[in-house]
Design a protein around this motif. Sequence first.
Motif, short mmCIF file in Angstrom:
data_model
loop_
_atom_site.label_atom_id
_atom_site.label_comp_id
_atom_site.label_asym_id
_atom_site.label_seq_id
_atom_site.Cartn_x
_atom_site.Cartn_y
_atom_site.Cartn_z
N GLU A 38 0.77 -0.93 -0.01
CA GLU A 38 -0.12 -0.05 0.05
C GLU A 38 0.81 1.30 0.15
OE1 GLU A 38 -2.87 2.42 3.08
OE2 GLU A 38 -2.87 0.36 3.13
N LEU A 39 0.88 1.92 -1.05
CA LEU A 39 1.67 3.40 -1.16
C LEU A 39 0.72 4.37 -1.04
CD1 LEU A 39 3.82 2.86 -4.33
CD2 LEU A 39 4.52 2.47 -1.99
N HIS A 40 1.17 5.51 -0.31
CA HIS A 40 0.31 6.44 -0.13
C HIS A 40 0.57 7.68 -1.24
CE1 HIS A 40 -0.14 6.39 4.37
NE2 HIS A 40 -0.50 5.19 3.96
N SER A 41 1.88 7.61 -1.67
CA SER A 41 2.40 8.63 -2.88
C SER A 41 3.71 7.97 -3.35
CB SER A 41 2.53 9.95 -2.31
OG SER A 41 3.29 10.11 -1.32
N VAL A 51 10.49 12.38 -12.53
CA VAL A 51 10.05 11.56 -13.76
C VAL A 51 9.07 10.95 -13.42
CG1 VAL A 51 12.55 11.73 -14.64
CG2 VAL A 51 11.73 9.78 -13.13
N ALA A 52 8.49 10.94 -12.37
CA ALA A 52 7.17 10.16 -12.23
C ALA A 52 6.62 10.59 -10.92
CB ALA A 52 7.32 8.71 -12.26
N GLU A 53 5.26 10.71 -10.86
CA GLU A 53 4.71 10.89 -9.30
C GLU A 53 3.34 10.64 -9.26
OE1 GLU A 53 4.50 15.02 -8.51
OE2 GLU A 53 4.77 15.70 -10.30
N GLY A 54 2.68 10.30 -8.40
CA GLY A 54 1.48 9.66 -8.26
C GLY A 54 0.97 9.59 -6.83
N TRP A 55 -0.43 9.66 -6.59
CA TRP A 55 -0.87 9.58 -5.17
C TRP A 55 -2.18 8.58 -5.37
CZ3 TRP A 55 1.17 13.54 -7.17
CH2 TRP A 55 2.11 14.34 -6.50
N TRP A 56 -2.27 7.88 -4.22
CA TRP A 56 -3.50 6.70 -4.30
C TRP A 56 -4.35 7.20 -3.14
CZ3 TRP A 56 1.33 5.93 -5.55
CH2 TRP A 56 1.84 4.99 -6.70
N PRO A 58 -7.08 7.70 -0.61
CA PRO A 58 -7.61 9.03 -0.64
C PRO A 58 -6.71 10.01 -0.39
CG PRO A 58 -7.69 8.18 1.78
CD PRO A 58 -7.14 6.97 0.63
N TYR A 59 -5.44 9.92 -0.58
CA TYR A 59 -4.34 10.71 -0.55
C TYR A 59 -4.23 11.56 -1.70
CZ TYR A 59 -3.34 7.48 3.17
OH TYR A 59 -3.61 6.68 4.37
N ARG A 60 -3.68 12.86 -1.43
CA ARG A 60 -3.87 13.81 -2.66
C ARG A 60 -2.59 14.70 -2.31
NH1 ARG A 60 -8.88 14.46 -0.89
NH2 ARG A 60 -8.27 16.84 -0.30
N PRO A 61 -2.06 15.12 -3.37
CA PRO A 61 -0.58 16.28 -3.21
C PRO A 61 -0.96 17.51 -2.39
CG PRO A 61 -1.46 16.32 -5.52
CD PRO A 61 -2.24 15.26 -4.87
#
Length: 101
Positions: A38-41, A51-56, A58-61
Amino acid sequence: MNMTGTLSPLPRSLPEEQGIRSTAVSAFLDRIKKLNIELHSLMVLRHGHVVAEGWWSPYRPELPHMLFSLSKSFTATASLLPALYRYAGAGCGCGRYQRNK
């Protein structure tokens, strides 16, 4: 920081522009999913560029994220690097820096 004391955003770049295959990033994310990690971001930087980023959900930047014992996060990340090299393939360019050093 810039001259006004505020943080400047990190520059963004395509993975290939920094010597990483996009397929290597995708393979890493597929493996994380397969292992039910389980990743949060996630943020991948190379040569000072994101070069890559993302959020899962309910997490947001824009949400603050508490960090406790950040050294554990770096240690966990470092422990995943061999898996990234193994599953991305030797030709991904992700280990080039170490091999040429």
